[in-house]
Design a protein around this motif. Structure first.
Motif, mmCIF file in Angstrom:
data_model
loop_
_atom_site.group_PDB
_atom_site.id
_atom_site.type_symbol
_atom_site.label_atom_id
_atom_site.label_comp_id
_atom_site.label_asym_id
_atom_site.label_seq_id
_atom_site.Cartn_x
_atom_site.Cartn_y
_atom_site.Cartn_z
ATOM 1 N N UNK B 83 -29.138 -29.986 40.117
ATOM 2 C CA UNK B 83 -28.064 -29.250 40.767
ATOM 3 C C UNK B 83 -28.368 -27.763 40.770
ATOM 4 N N UNK B 84 -27.954 -27.102 41.840
ATOM 5 C CA UNK B 84 -28.109 -25.651 41.944
ATOM 6 C C UNK B 84 -26.722 -25.035 41.734
ATOM 7 N N UNK B 85 -26.412 -24.741 40.472
ATOM 8 C CA UNK B 85 -25.072 -24.288 40.105
ATOM 9 C C UNK B 85 -25.098 -22.769 39.909
ATOM 10 N N UNK B 115 -40.223 -22.036 44.176
ATOM 11 C CA UNK B 115 -40.796 -23.339 43.847
ATOM 12 C C UNK B 115 -39.739 -24.364 43.480
ATOM 13 N N UNK B 116 -38.697 -23.892 42.797
ATOM 14 C CA UNK B 116 -37.734 -24.857 42.244
ATOM 15 C C UNK B 116 -36.374 -24.182 42.109
ATOM 16 N N UNK B 117 -35.385 -24.600 42.915
ATOM 17 C CA UNK B 117 -34.107 -23.884 42.962
ATOM 18 C C UNK B 117 -33.033 -24.410 42.010
ATOM 19 N N UNK B 118 -33.287 -25.504 41.279
ATOM 20 C CA UNK B 118 -32.197 -26.158 40.544
ATOM 21 C C UNK B 118 -32.172 -25.755 39.072
ATOM 22 N N UNK B 119 -30.951 -25.568 38.536
ATOM 23 C CA UNK B 119 -30.834 -25.103 37.151
ATOM 24 C C UNK B 119 -30.103 -26.073 36.228
#
Lengths: 161, 185
Positions: B83-85, B115-119
């Motif tokens: 998820x990108x919160x 490269x990677x947007x999800x946290x």
């Protein structure tokens, strides 16, 4: 529709097996004779409980009766991801799996298609493993260490169909 | 600061490390498992039980019990849902996700720009892909997560999976190189 086989056992799990699998993932008794305590709770005998657990373990339905630890208590670990060309995936996966520090290594459905967990004594040793994998594969490794742990559930509720 | 937070700042007690080493592969399946461990460590059964109670209280041991094998029990599908919160809400949403019964792990991890947007990462197990997707739909509904961008990474091949080793063997000097870390399963 073909009924899905529930387990690798040739028969459905019995009531005692289900209770042991479902109700004792947490709160294992800290009494001198814990299997007897369990037996009293489920209306069985100490020896039957022990035999059943032994049997579930030999059928590999449980990996152990024991502790699950908090992540990162000491030492360092990370989740790492790589984008590997399809025709090189097995080869690169072999490189990754060859490290003792790697304990999980999965192909996943994404352009970043190889995901693995590395644990080491400290961050320095961990970095060394990641750098070696990059060097040997010629591919970038994306390092995603845990920042915060939100795991609250205890155990995994099983649903019997 | 509560006991759980405090304990993370302290060096682990050497006897606790010995105890963890003795039980990390599982309790012995004997009538008196704690007495068996106690005799290996040259301490009393009461001491083993007392230390286990304390490790559970501090959260160093998260749970003690039957560790099931999802795949072998017929839960063949597992998905890592990411998820990108917004950063200011990630703790709140993480705690919410961590409380849902279908979620087995929930961690915050860094983004890697470009490269990677999800946290936020969580694991969902199911008997099959449809089961996992049903769980996820319900999760999004129940927790009102429809506004958060997410992605689902189903597992395909499993190249390696072994029980994490938490503490290595003693080195020649008898010093234990402490390592207590669990991993994503």
């Amino acid at each position: 529709m073909v009924a899905q086989k529930e387990t690798i056992l040739d028969r459905p799990l019995n009531a005692l097996e289900r209770r042991l699998l479902n109700d004792f993932q947490d709160g294992f008794p800290l009494t001198p004779r814990p299997f007897r305590t369990i037996a009293e709770r489920v209306g069985s005998t100490e020896s039957e409980v022990m035999t059943t657990i032994q049997n579930l373990q030999s059928h590999r339905l449980i990996s152990r009766v024991g502790p699950v630890f908090r992540p990162n208590r000491v030492g360092a670990s990370t989740l790492a991801a790589m984008e590997v060309p399809k025709d090189r995936l097995e080869h690169v996966a072999d490189i990754v799996s060859s490290y003792g520090e790697v304990n999980h290594n999965y192909e996943r459905e994404h352009s970043l298609n190889l995901w693995f967990v590395v644990t080491a004594e400290d961050r320095e040793s961990l970095n060394r493993v990641l750098q070696e994998i990059e060097k040997r594969s010629g591919l970038e490794v994306i390092d995603l260490p845990m920042v915060e742990d939100f795991y609250i559930n205890l155990g995994f509720p099983l649903q019997w169909t | 600061m509560d006991l759980r937070e405090l304990s993370q700042l302290l060096e682990p007690d050497p006897l606790d490390l010995d105890l963890v080493h003795a039980i990390q592969g599982g309790l012995p399946l004997v009538e008196q498992p704690y007495a068996r461990i106690a005799s290996e460590l040259n301490i009393t059964e009461e001491e083993v039980i007392r230390r286990l109670e304390r490790l559970l209280e501090t959260g160093d041991i998260r749970r003690l019990g039957v560790v099931v094998r999802h795949r072998e029990l017929g839960y063949r599908a597992n998905a890592m849902v990411v998820w990108d919160v917004p950063d200011e809400r990630v703790s709140e949403i993480g705690q919410l996700l961590g409380r849902q019964s279908c979620v087995t792990l929930c961690y915050r991890r860094p983004r890697r720009p470009g490269r990677w947007p999800y946290n936020l990462f969580c694991m969902i197990h199911g008997r099959n892909r449809e089961g996992v997707l049903r769980h996820l739909d319900r999760l999004i509904d129940d927790c009102n997560l429809g506004w958060i961008k997410h992605d689902i990474l189903f597992s395909l091949r499993q190249f390696k999976q072994r029980g994490a080793k938490y503490i290595s063997e003693r080195d020649e000097s008898g010093k234990r190189s402490g390592q207590l870390s669990a991993s994503l399963s």
